[in-house]
Every structure is written in C-alpha cells, then in structure tokens.
Design a protein around this motif. Structure first.
Motif: not given
Length: 114
Positions: A38-61
C-alpha cells in the motif's frame, strides 16, 4: 505475461472490515509469492502482507493481528478488520516469481473515514 485483477476496495468507517481479492490471469507454476502493498499520499510504499505458494505468510508490523492473507492457487485474498484511518491508501497486488519476474495490479483505493 500475467495480469493481476484486484477487487474489493472502497470506503469504510473506522473499526469496519473490507476484503480485497487479487486474481492472476493464468495459473502460475513457478514458486511464487503473492502479496499486497500500500501507498498513502506522501509516504513510501510498504508491505501489507504476502503469502508464498506453500502458505507461509509475512505481515507488515502495523497490520499484524488485524489483517489476514490467504490464497487459493493463483488468487489471494486480504481480509482487513478493525480498520483505522491510517490504513487509508492505494492497495496494490503483487506477484513475485522465483525467476525474479514481478507483476503488479492496477491498485485499488481503500479509504477509512467516518
């Protein structure tokens, strides 16, 4: 080539929920990760969440415990609960292959406001 089609953005009140979906235009046979940034006005793009094909997830803080990502093959869903005004941004779907190729969706606006 792969197209990513997003759906589900919109306007919601603080404390509400939204569900975003991202579907790839074809089956992906490579090892890959699908996610949302996601990217808000005036801010850097940041990771929200991601998931591998195997189902491993990673979330932004900032979204841990409130957002949940899942996937079914070449489709990824992002369930967003307890939304806050600071979650307002353009949310973009991302597909990253193990070959290094990367694809982006067109982005969908999420606005959290009373």
């Amino acid at each position: 080539q792969v197209q990513l089609v997003e759906s589900g953005g919109g306007l919601v009140q603080p404390g509400g929920s939204l569900r975003l979906s991202c579907a790839a235009s074809r089956s992906i046979y490579n090892l890959n990760t699908m996610g949302w940034y996601r990217q808000a006005p005036g801010k850097e793009r940041e990771l929200v969440a991601e998931i591998t094909r195997g189902g491993v997830t990673n979330y932004g803080g900032s979204v841990k415990g409130r957002f949940s990502i899942s996937r079914d093959g070449a489709k990824a869903n992002l369930q967003m609960d307890s939304l806050k005004p600071e979650d307002t941004a353009v949310y973009s779907c991302n597909l990253r292959l193990d070959t290094g190729q990367e694809y982006w969706g067109q982005g969908t606006q999420v606005t959290v406001s009373s």
